[in-house]
Design a protein around this motif. Structure first.
Motif, mmCIF file in Angstrom:
data_model
loop_
_atom_site.group_PDB
_atom_site.id
_atom_site.type_symbol
_atom_site.label_atom_id
_atom_site.label_comp_id
_atom_site.label_asym_id
_atom_site.label_seq_id
_atom_site.Cartn_x
_atom_site.Cartn_y
_atom_site.Cartn_z
ATOM 1 N N LEU A 34 -49.535 131.907 63.563
ATOM 2 C CA LEU A 34 -51.050 131.607 62.720
ATOM 3 C C LEU A 34 -51.926 131.418 63.771
ATOM 4 O O LEU A 34 -52.587 130.897 63.615
ATOM 5 N N ILE A 35 -51.227 129.846 64.332
ATOM 6 C CA ILE A 35 -52.320 128.959 65.523
ATOM 7 C C ILE A 35 -53.592 130.560 66.499
ATOM 8 O O ILE A 35 -54.689 129.586 66.783
ATOM 9 N N GLY A 36 -52.812 130.997 66.957
ATOM 10 C CA GLY A 36 -53.518 131.852 67.772
ATOM 11 C C GLY A 36 -54.570 132.751 66.967
ATOM 12 O O GLY A 36 -56.061 132.990 67.372
ATOM 13 N N LEU A 37 -53.839 133.536 65.858
ATOM 14 C CA LEU A 37 -55.083 133.662 64.693
ATOM 15 C C LEU A 37 -56.072 132.641 64.326
ATOM 16 O O LEU A 37 -57.116 133.392 63.908
ATOM 17 N N TRP A 38 -56.186 131.199 64.390
ATOM 18 C CA TRP A 38 -57.105 130.361 63.699
ATOM 19 C C TRP A 38 -57.681 130.385 65.032
ATOM 20 O O TRP A 38 -58.899 130.265 64.471
ATOM 21 N N GLY A 39 -57.503 130.626 66.362
ATOM 22 C CA GLY A 39 -58.755 130.422 67.425
ATOM 23 C C GLY A 39 -59.087 131.530 67.420
ATOM 24 O O GLY A 39 -60.027 130.726 67.346
ATOM 25 N N ALA A 40 -58.523 132.922 67.437
ATOM 26 C CA ALA A 40 -59.688 133.667 67.809
ATOM 27 C C ALA A 40 -60.298 134.050 66.237
ATOM 28 O O ALA A 40 -61.373 134.256 66.690
ATOM 29 N N ASP A 41 -59.854 133.614 64.744
ATOM 30 C CA ASP A 41 -61.115 133.623 63.620
ATOM 31 C C ASP A 41 -61.791 132.573 64.365
ATOM 32 O O ASP A 41 -63.778 133.201 64.648
ATOM 33 N N GLU A 55 -53.612 124.182 75.880
ATOM 34 C CA GLU A 55 -51.881 123.347 75.216
ATOM 35 C C GLU A 55 -52.185 121.826 75.755
ATOM 36 O O GLU A 55 -51.905 122.098 76.932
ATOM 37 N N LEU A 56 -52.202 121.207 74.372
ATOM 38 C CA LEU A 56 -51.500 120.069 75.306
ATOM 39 C C LEU A 56 -50.342 119.576 75.208
ATOM 40 O O LEU A 56 -49.635 119.269 74.049
ATOM 41 N N GLY A 57 -49.049 119.010 76.407
ATOM 42 C CA GLY A 57 -48.343 118.830 76.128
ATOM 43 C C GLY A 57 -47.516 120.237 75.150
ATOM 44 O O GLY A 57 -47.136 120.506 74.683
ATOM 45 N N PRO A 58 -47.516 121.452 76.074
ATOM 46 C CA PRO A 58 -47.203 122.774 75.862
ATOM 47 C C PRO A 58 -45.534 123.031 75.719
ATOM 48 O O PRO A 58 -44.896 124.357 75.534
ATOM 49 N N GLY A 59 -44.485 122.022 75.657
ATOM 50 C CA GLY A 59 -43.032 122.802 75.595
ATOM 51 C C GLY A 59 -42.753 123.568 77.084
ATOM 52 O O GLY A 59 -43.159 123.593 78.018
ATOM 53 N N ARG A 60 -41.660 125.140 75.652
ATOM 54 C CA ARG A 60 -41.291 125.712 76.849
ATOM 55 C C ARG A 60 -42.247 126.544 77.257
ATOM 56 O O ARG A 60 -42.418 127.479 77.713
ATOM 57 N N GLY A 61 -44.067 126.733 76.003
ATOM 58 C CA GLY A 61 -44.613 127.106 76.333
ATOM 59 C C GLY A 61 -44.940 128.990 74.820
ATOM 60 O O GLY A 61 -45.950 129.550 75.243
ATOM 61 N N THR A 62 -44.188 127.888 74.318
ATOM 62 C CA THR A 62 -43.936 129.170 73.041
ATOM 63 C C THR A 62 -45.268 129.544 71.885
ATOM 64 O O THR A 62 -45.339 130.255 72.338
ATOM 65 N N LEU A 63 -45.567 127.723 72.389
ATOM 66 C CA LEU A 63 -46.167 128.443 71.221
ATOM 67 C C LEU A 63 -47.761 129.234 72.011
ATOM 68 O O LEU A 63 -48.216 130.246 71.095
ATOM 69 N N SER A 64 -48.372 128.802 73.357
ATOM 70 C CA SER A 64 -48.795 129.519 73.122
ATOM 71 C C SER A 64 -48.970 131.185 73.644
ATOM 72 O O SER A 64 -49.727 131.582 73.685
ATOM 73 N N THR A 65 -47.451 131.033 73.999
ATOM 74 C CA THR A 65 -47.501 132.838 74.592
ATOM 75 C C THR A 65 -47.911 133.487 73.362
ATOM 76 O O THR A 65 -47.959 134.890 73.261
ATOM 77 N N ASP A 66 -47.021 132.958 72.168
ATOM 78 C CA ASP A 66 -47.036 133.325 70.301
ATOM 79 C C ASP A 66 -48.258 133.857 70.280
ATOM 80 O O ASP A 66 -48.714 134.579 69.519
ATOM 81 N N ALA A 67 -49.526 132.804 70.200
ATOM 82 C CA ALA A 67 -50.483 132.435 70.259
ATOM 83 C C ALA A 67 -51.293 132.624 70.437
ATOM 84 O O ALA A 67 -52.196 134.017 70.270
ATOM 85 N N LEU A 68 -51.464 133.480 71.225
ATOM 86 C CA LEU A 68 -52.003 134.439 72.365
ATOM 87 C C LEU A 68 -52.075 136.252 72.872
ATOM 88 O O LEU A 68 -53.041 136.577 72.659
ATOM 89 N N ARG A 69 -50.350 136.396 72.341
ATOM 90 C CA ARG A 69 -50.060 137.197 72.010
ATOM 91 C C ARG A 69 -50.423 137.767 70.903
ATOM 92 O O ARG A 69 -51.035 138.802 70.070
ATOM 93 N N ALA A 70 -51.091 136.900 69.301
ATOM 94 C CA ALA A 70 -51.236 137.908 68.131
ATOM 95 C C ALA A 70 -53.197 137.315 68.567
ATOM 96 O O ALA A 70 -53.592 138.168 68.054
ATOM 97 N N ALA A 71 -53.751 136.439 69.633
ATOM 98 C CA ALA A 71 -55.200 136.833 69.365
ATOM 99 C C ALA A 71 -55.414 137.186 70.480
ATOM 100 O O ALA A 71 -56.702 137.727 69.970
ATOM 101 N N PHE A 76 -59.766 138.140 71.453
ATOM 102 C CA PHE A 76 -59.267 136.967 71.995
ATOM 103 C C PHE A 76 -57.929 137.494 72.873
ATOM 104 O O PHE A 76 -57.227 136.766 72.731
ATOM 105 N N VAL A 77 -59.103 137.170 74.258
ATOM 106 C CA VAL A 77 -58.029 137.246 75.628
ATOM 107 C C VAL A 77 -58.785 135.705 76.592
ATOM 108 O O VAL A 77 -59.447 136.292 77.579
#
Length: 321
Positions: A34-41, A55-71, A76-77
């Motif tokens: 949903l955050i990826g789609l928020w950014g793409a919109d 991304e600031l403090g991206p942990g394991r990269g999970t958020l950006s991975t899911d976000a960029l897949r949806a975006a 939006f690539v």
């Protein structure tokens, strides 16, 4: 606090059942999507510029991975930039996002394009100062070491002028927290966004301050611990003052939306429909998906707040109506 957290994050992966805590992206793919789609919109409504994902403090990269897949499904690539100092976490991020560019600080982020940035549970780990009301005024709380024991002590008295006027007459023992590091990073990013275009989405547990309250805490093994014990071996955090962050962004000329609760934000982005679609596609996981949906929107729904800082030349971000 800064030294302790630098040691802590540099030497371990703190996430998941084997670590000390779990963040929203690790709970469910729905959060990052949903955050990826928020950014793409937002990118789409801004005219599809050549923007960068940050991304600031991206942990394991999970958020950006899911976000960029949806975006990516929305067209939006973007190039990916991650602000991370931990070598352990950088290695985990590289497995999921091998083409990313890493930064030790925000100073080296691209200066020639809009930035669509996300900070999920980033600001809470930045160092704070605490001011404590005594019988004769306000004093800064310091940390002393006696043998191997760390203890909070009262430091020098501070002028009443540094205390927000509405809080100066608080009762003895009251605590006010400030985070100069958080304000400095927020202001710097807001300057970038105003000049370059784009937006920053901040998601964290916090409050709309300034306000009175001692929120310094330590977490170890998914349980609360004494923050003055074992420095560098447990996660130190404090609740984020979203009111002060918003004010810092406005000073730099940015437009601000929120803060609002995470539950309301995710609801506005359509998490219920996404949960239903996932449950339909995987009936054997439907119960787990429902539980994750409720955890993100109810258990974490009001404690966690969401703030958007965006360029005045860009459309207002979605999710804050």
């Amino acid at each position: 606090m800064a030294a302790a957290n630098q040691q802590y994050y540099a030497t371990r992966d703190p996430l998941g059942s084997g670590g000390d805590f779990t963040t929203a992206p690790e709970i469910s793919q729905m959060f990052g999507e949903l955050i990826g789609l928020w950014g793409a919109d937002l990118w789409d409504r801004a005219g599809r510029p050549h923007a960068a994902w940050v991304e600031l403090g991206p942990g394991r990269g999970t958020l950006s991975t899911d976000a960029l897949r949806a975006a990516g499904k929305a067209g939006f690539v973007p190039p990916v930039h991650l602000v991370e100092t931990s070598p352990v976490l950088r290695a985990a991020q590289a497995e999921r996002l091998p083409h990313a560019t890493w930064h030790d600080a925000i100073d080296t982020l691209p200066a020639d394009r809009p930035l669509i940035a996300v900070a999920n549970e980033f600001f809470d780990a930045l160092p704070i100062r605490q001011l404590v009301k005594g019988t004769g005024g306000w004093f800064e709380r310091l940390v002393a070491c006696q043998d191997t024991l760390f203890l909070p002590i009262a430091g020098k008295q501070v002028p009443d002028g540094v205390i927000p006027e509405a809080l100066r007459d608080a009762a003895a023992g009251s605590v006010i927290e400030t985070s100069p590091a958080s304000v400095a990073i927020l202001r710097s990013l807001a300057q970038r966004i105003v000049a370059q275009g784009g937006a920053l989405l901040v998601v964290d547990y916090g409050y709309d301050g300034p306000a009175v309250g001692d929120t310094l805490q330590a977490v170890r093994g998914h349980a609360y611990a004494n923050p003055y014990e074992a420095p560098g071996e447990q996660d130190l955090t404090a609740h984020v003052d979203f009111g002060t962050l918003a004010a810092a962004a406005i000073v730099e000329g940015a437009q601000v939306a929120g803060p609002i609760g995470q539950g309301a934000f995710l609801g506005a982005l359509g998490i219920a429909a996404r949960a239903a679609a996932l449950a339909k596609a995987a009936p054997d996981r439907a119960e787990r998906i429902t539980a994750d949906h409720q955890r993100l929107t109810q258990a974490m729904g009001t404690l966690f707040q969401v703030l958007a800082v965006s360029s005045p030349d860009w459309p207002l971000p979605a999710g804050f109506a």
